[in-house]
Design an enzyme around this catalytic site. Structure first.
Site, PDB file in Angstrom:
ATOM      1  N   ARG A  81      -7.688   1.688  -1.167  1.00  0.00           N
ATOM      2  CA  ARG A  81      -7.601   1.401   0.276  1.00  0.00           C
ATOM      3  C   ARG A  81      -7.668   2.692   1.090  1.00  0.00           C
ATOM      4  NH1 ARG A  81      -2.607  -1.987   2.615  1.00  0.00           N
ATOM      5  NH2 ARG A  81      -1.526  -0.026   2.176  1.00  0.00           N
ATOM      6  N   GLU A 102      -0.412  -9.823  12.552  1.00  0.00           N
ATOM      7  CA  GLU A 102       0.501  -9.196  11.584  1.00  0.00           C
ATOM      8  C   GLU A 102       1.640  -8.547  12.346  1.00  0.00           C
ATOM      9  OE1 GLU A 102      -1.063  -5.792   9.470  1.00  0.00           O
ATOM     10  OE2 GLU A 102      -2.299  -5.193  11.183  1.00  0.00           O
ATOM     11  N   LYS A 120      -6.082   2.034   7.713  1.00  0.00           N
ATOM     12  CA  LYS A 120      -4.659   2.418   7.721  1.00  0.00           C
ATOM     13  C   LYS A 120      -4.607   3.843   8.251  1.00  0.00           C
ATOM     14  CE  LYS A 120      -0.406   1.931   5.059  1.00  0.00           C
ATOM     15  NZ  LYS A 120       0.330   1.280   6.134  1.00  0.00           N
ATOM     16  N   TYR A 133      -3.690   7.104   5.803  1.00  0.00           N
ATOM     17  CA  TYR A 133      -2.525   7.293   4.940  1.00  0.00           C
ATOM     18  C   TYR A 133      -2.263   6.059   4.105  1.00  0.00           C
ATOM     19  CZ  TYR A 133       0.602   4.316   7.750  1.00  0.00           C
ATOM     20  OH  TYR A 133       1.198   3.259   8.364  1.00  0.00           O
TER      21      TYR A 133
END
Ligand code: PDD
Length: 311
Positions: A52, A193, A159, A33
């Site tokens: 991406r 992160e 992702k 996504y």
């Protein structure tokens, strides 16, 4: 729920936005996504998000089957449907646009050849930006014990719709208190992160962020912030960062599409720097917003001239 969804070519209200239980996205979390946003109503950095999305899809051997123009069209049609929906008149707030692609319906097997066609979904809702105090006063984050996925297990570069790693990290943060984010370390104990954002520290006027090989999402805001910093003459480095780098920093901030640049003023119960948003973070946020508007406006015309898609 104030939202509109595109589901495999049809734009529908939330209560009609259905995906089959046989979709591998539901069965196995097998999908990818992107989250995009608008500036002045125009999709921001859509090209980078589509790229991406394709990179993520390639890492799970998923063929999206729609060119960028068609993805852009699906997003824009859904945005238009949202803005003109019942009771919304001329809705002119900024939008949140989530684009998802899953393996689609298939046999109950992990073999990608046994799935027929990917499912493509677009969800559009109001962006709902963080309140202005978030930028003025900064937020507290928790440094959690949940470790970011090992890059050779599920690469954080994908992702993926499978967000359990991120969810477990955020759950730990929320159990400890009203923290805005969860900072994760990687398998080597270095900073990686946050659950939904990238992390930067500022020391001596220079910004640093964990390098991609620490195992993290290649954030599009992270990349854009680096470009904005370079243009503003603020040094920025991708590097290895430890807990000490964070606790000893003059300033820290997180970055994401929906949050832009949010100052971090406390990590658990320890203040960062002066305990309020620092000058470098403030300068970057201001420059970021100006540049983002310019870029969104410039890209808009390109996506407007595309010919209609064949039915
Ligand atoms: N989150 N790291 C993780 C794990 C993320 O989920 C995100 C984005 C980011 C920042 O990436 P970007 O700058 O491209 O938005 C970093 C989105 C906004 C979300 O899941 O809602």
């Amino acid at each position: 729920m104030l939202a509109v969804a595109y589901v495999n070519g049809r734009i529908v209200a939330p209560q009609d936005a259905m995906i089959s239980v046989f979709d591998h996205g539901f069965l196995f979390g097998e999908g990818v996504y992107e989250v995009m946003r608008t500036y002045d109503g125009e999709l921001f950095l859509a090209d980078r998000h589509f790229r991406r999305l394709r990179d993520s899809a390639a890492m799970i051997s998923l063929e999206i089957g729609m060119p960028d123009q068609a993805l852009a069209r699906a997003c824009r049609d859904t945005m238009d449907a949202f803005r003109t929906g019942p009771g919304r008149g001329a809705f002119d707030e900024e939008l949140y646009v989530r684009l998802l692609v899953t393996r689609g319906i298939g046999e109950m097997t992990y073999d990608p050849a046994k799935a027929y066609r990917p499912s493509v979904v677009v969800i559009v809702k109001p962006l709902g930006q963080p309140a202005s105090w978030v930028y003025e006063q900064g937020v507290a984050v928790a440094l959690v014990s949940v470790v970011r996925n090992h890059p050779r297990s599920i690469s954080p570069r994908i992702k993926s719709n499978n967000l359990l790693n991120n969810i477990l990290a955020m759950q730990e943060a929320l159990r400890r208190g009203p923290f805005a984010e969860a900072v994760m370390r990687n398998h080597r104990g270095e900073l990686a992160e946050c659950s939904q954002s990238n992390l930067f520290v500022v020391t001596g006027g220079a910004a640093r962020t964990p390098a991609l090989d620490a195992g993290l999402l290649a954030g599009i805001t992270r990349e854009f912030v680096e470009e904005v910093a370079a243009a503003a003459g603020i040094p920025v480095h991708d590097t290895r960062l430890t807990d000490e780098d964070l606790f000893g920093a003059d300033e820290a901030f997180l970055t994401s599409t929906t949050k832009e640049i949010v100052p971090i003023v406390r990590v658990d119960d320890r203040p960062i720097g002066s305990g309020s948003p620092g000058p470098v973070t403030r300068r970057l946020l201001e420059a970021y917003r100006v540049r983002a508007r310019d870029v969104a406006r410039a890209a808009a015309s390109r996506y407007r001239v595309e010919p209609p898609l064949p039915e």
